[in-house]
Design a protein around this motif. Sequence first.
Motif, PDB file in Angstrom:
ATOM      1  N   TYR A  26     -14.187   3.638  23.682  1.00  0.00           N
ATOM      2  CA  TYR A  26     -13.239   4.662  23.233  1.00  0.00           C
ATOM      3  C   TYR A  26     -13.843   5.501  22.113  1.00  0.00           C
ATOM      4  N   VAL A  29     -16.357   7.991  23.528  1.00  0.00           N
ATOM      5  CA  VAL A  29     -15.673   9.096  24.214  1.00  0.00           C
ATOM      6  C   VAL A  29     -15.065  10.057  23.200  1.00  0.00           C
ATOM      7  N   ALA A  33     -16.474  13.887  22.835  1.00  0.00           N
ATOM      8  CA  ALA A  33     -15.506  14.593  23.684  1.00  0.00           C
ATOM      9  C   ALA A  33     -15.952  16.003  24.070  1.00  0.00           C
ATOM     10  N   LEU A  36     -18.520  15.507  26.854  1.00  0.00           N
ATOM     11  CA  LEU A  36     -18.114  14.796  28.059  1.00  0.00           C
ATOM     12  C   LEU A  36     -17.044  15.533  28.854  1.00  0.00           C
ATOM     13  N   ILE A  72      -9.925  12.965  27.869  1.00  0.00           N
ATOM     14  CA  ILE A  72     -11.083  12.794  26.985  1.00  0.00           C
ATOM     15  C   ILE A  72     -10.786  13.384  25.605  1.00  0.00           C
TER      16      ILE A  72
END
Length: 276
Positions: A26, A29, A33, A36, A72
């Motif tokens: 987490y 990510v 962000a 991604l 995301i």
Amino acid sequence: MASTLTRTLRQMPVTAMLGIAIIVAYAIVAILAPLLAPYGEAEIVGAQFEPQGGDHLLGTDNLGRDMLSRLIWGARNTVGVALVTTALAFAIGAVTGLLAATLGGWPDMILSRIVDILMAVPALIFTLLALSALGPGVWNLVMVIAVLDATRVYRLTRATAMNVIVMDYVEAARLRGEGTWWIIRREVLPNIAAPLIAEFGLRFCFVFLTISALSFLGLGLPPPMADWGGMVRDNAALITFGDTTPLLPAACIAVLTVAVNFVVDWMLHRASGLKD
């Protein structure tokens, strides 16, 4: 140091290892962000409620925004705001709790009565009233929740510190002429660190769920910020048609909450000194 880390990893249960792995995932990510996410968090890239597949792996939401990108970006917004709020709550609650336990007397009585008054009002009702009065905004949300959660941190910090403050080594430090902050920093805080660290994880879960609940009610993170609680609300109509899209942000919330609790349980077990 390396041997200690290796021994700790070997003694760590599978649930704690799984929890740490999920938390790290987490965090990655959330940090990455912008790299991604295929699209921006507020970018409209298609029609409303497009099905999963094709250019939009998880479909689109009620405004035509890419769901994968929103999930995301939601990791950065929802988790980031919850982490900042929890840290602020701990800064307020731990400092006041330590001062109340160390100083005693009138400071302890005044702080404790203020905390009792704040805890007497149901937290959700108080939060809704405060946010309705202050208006929407990230910092208003952070401050209101942090003040309310600081009361819980205060009670725990004061209770654990009171058990330490009566010890002989603390009295010896006072007789040596050590100041209040020295006693807090060198004598009290190291001896209550374990339960406070575990409480930080639990508080994060409560704050995280509170922010998600408020966003679902429309008083959380303001649009167009991607937020998992708000995403459930925006796409709730799809449940009527058997679409699982609203369950995706709900699953993100549930998985992180369970992972943090796995790690907290392990830390509490270690701090208790119990053996399997």
